[in-house]
Design a protein around this motif. Structure first.
Motif, PDB file in Angstrom:
ATOM      1  N   LYS A   1       0.819  -1.214   0.000  1.00 46.60           N
ATOM      2  CA  LYS A   1       0.000   0.000   0.000  1.00 46.60           C
ATOM      3  C   LYS A   1       0.849   1.258   0.000  1.00 46.60           C
TER       4      LYS A   1
ATOM      5  N   GLY B   1     -15.596   0.230   7.944  1.00 49.17           N
ATOM      6  CA  GLY B   1     -14.626  -0.708   8.503  1.00 49.17           C
ATOM      7  C   GLY B   1     -14.570  -2.071   7.847  1.00 49.17           C
TER       8      GLY B   1
ATOM      9  N   SER C   1     -12.629  -4.407   6.197  1.00 49.67           N
ATOM     10  CA  SER C   1     -11.166  -4.421   6.065  1.00 49.67           C
ATOM     11  C   SER C   1     -10.611  -5.514   5.160  1.00 49.67           C
ATOM     12  N   ASP C   2     -11.430  -6.460   4.755  1.00 47.74           N
ATOM     13  CA  ASP C   2     -10.936  -7.552   3.918  1.00 47.74           C
ATOM     14  C   ASP C   2     -10.987  -7.142   2.439  1.00 47.74           C
TER      15      ASP C   2
ATOM     16  N   ASP D   1     -10.543   3.412   7.292  1.00 52.13           N
ATOM     17  CA  ASP D   1      -9.933   2.147   7.704  1.00 52.13           C
ATOM     18  C   ASP D   1     -10.469   0.944   6.929  1.00 52.13           C
ATOM     19  N   CYS D   2     -11.195   1.195   5.860  1.00 56.47           N
ATOM     20  CA  CYS D   2     -11.601   0.093   4.979  1.00 56.47           C
ATOM     21  C   CYS D   2     -10.389  -0.411   4.196  1.00 56.47           C
ATOM     22  N   ALA D   3     -10.542  -1.558   3.591  1.00 57.46           N
ATOM     23  CA  ALA D   3      -9.489  -2.109   2.741  1.00 57.46           C
ATOM     24  C   ALA D   3      -9.167  -1.147   1.602  1.00 57.46           C
ATOM     25  N   ASP D   4      -7.931  -1.187   1.150  1.00 56.88           N
ATOM     26  CA  ASP D   4      -7.483  -0.347   0.043  1.00 56.88           C
ATOM     27  C   ASP D   4      -8.160  -0.808  -1.252  1.00 56.88           C
TER      28      ASP D   4
ATOM     29  N   THR E   1      -8.129  -6.840  -3.944  1.00 60.17           N
ATOM     30  CA  THR E   1      -9.382  -6.141  -4.210  1.00 60.17           C
ATOM     31  C   THR E   1      -9.656  -6.095  -5.704  1.00 60.17           C
TER      32      THR E   1
ATOM     33  N   GLN F   1     -12.491   6.841  -0.303  1.00 62.07           N
ATOM     34  CA  GLN F   1     -12.326   6.775   1.144  1.00 62.07           C
ATOM     35  C   GLN F   1     -12.338   8.189   1.708  1.00 62.07           C
TER      36      GLN F   1
ATOM     37  N   SER G   1     -18.608  -4.051   9.058  1.00 63.54           N
ATOM     38  CA  SER G   1     -17.785  -5.255   8.961  1.00 63.54           C
ATOM     39  C   SER G   1     -18.498  -6.429   9.631  1.00 63.54           C
TER      40      SER G   1
END
Length: 244
Positions: free
Chosen positions: A16, A108, A110-111, A135-138, A144, A159, A198
């Motif tokens: 990232k 949130g 995150s996966d 703070d979510c997944a990129d 992704t 984001q 989440s």
């Protein structure tokens, strides 16, 4: 042939901090690379096998393409298979979308695999914009992008400060909870925001305070919860039954 510097960059973009520093991300696999051709994304370079380049010669004529062996591409790729093509793409500078029509908001999640699947589901149901907490997944994580199965070029993910966005949206916010009105009986407004949390924490309080309508997917068995991407698809399907 992939040079040492090019290989170094391709490997670095799996991280990232390197994607952010370079303003670039990877698109991997034949299907996803071909999706770039019909997207508005800026493709910097494509590395591909001779078979791939020959097969799609006309479509790729306007791109900077580098022939590489399958072994070279496998070493550069984060995938375990389907390594016939890798593209280096500029991360787009996306404005925060206006709160209009239907949007998905994620708190949130995150996966990266779940995020990618949600992007794919959103594309299926015609949702163009996803708002995600910081703070979510990129959205440009290789996992992704791969999970979107090509939908990354049609659905934007921004984001931002999610509670602030929800507070200023002036749209109904339908939050998914374990308890709420069944999506089978919910009368959805003509436009709004579907808010998903989440699987581990659900929708957190700072976002939950902006929910106007709590909704739930009724259970008929003993499972404790649903995968967030699957739940998003079920909610969107019920929404689209009313508003196509």
């Amino acid at each position: 042939m992939i040079s040492k510097n090019q290989l170094k960059l391709l490997r670095a973009l799996g991280q990232k901090k390197q994607r952010k520093a370079n303003g670039l991300f990877l698109v991997q696999g034949e299907k996803n690379v071909l999706e770039l051709i019909v997207s508005d994304l800026e493709v910097k370079q494509i590395f591909a096998t001779r078979d791939f380049l020959d097969k799609h010669q006309e479509a790729l004529s306007d791109y900077d393409c580098v022939e590489a062996s399958l072994d070279e591409l496998t070493k550069a790729s984060t995938l375990v298979s389907n390594n016939s093509a890798i593209a280096v793409v500029a991360i787009p500078n996306l404005p925060v979308p206006k709160a209009h029509g239907w949007l998905i908001a994620l708190d949130g999640v995150s996966d990266p695999g779940n995020l990618g699947t949600i992007i794919r589901v959103a594309d299926w149901y015609g949702i163009k914009h996803i708002i995600a907490s910081q703070d979510c997944a990129d959205p440009y994580n290789p996992k992704t992008i791969s999970a979107t199965m090509g939908s990354f070029g049609r659905v934007s993910v921004t984001q931002c400060d999610l509670p602030a966005y929800l507070a200023s949206a002036n749209l109904p916010v339908y939050g998914a909870f374990l308890e709420g009105e069944s999506v089978h009986t919910t009368q959805f407004a003509p436009q709004g925001i579907i808010l998903m949390g989440s699987e581990s924490h659900g929708i957190r309080e700072h976002a939950a305070q902006h929910v106007s309508d709590k909704i739930t997917i009724p259970a008929f068995g003993g499972a404790e919860s649903l995968n967030v991407a699957m739940a998003t698809g079920i909610i969107l399907d019920n929404l689209r039954r009313q508003h196509q």
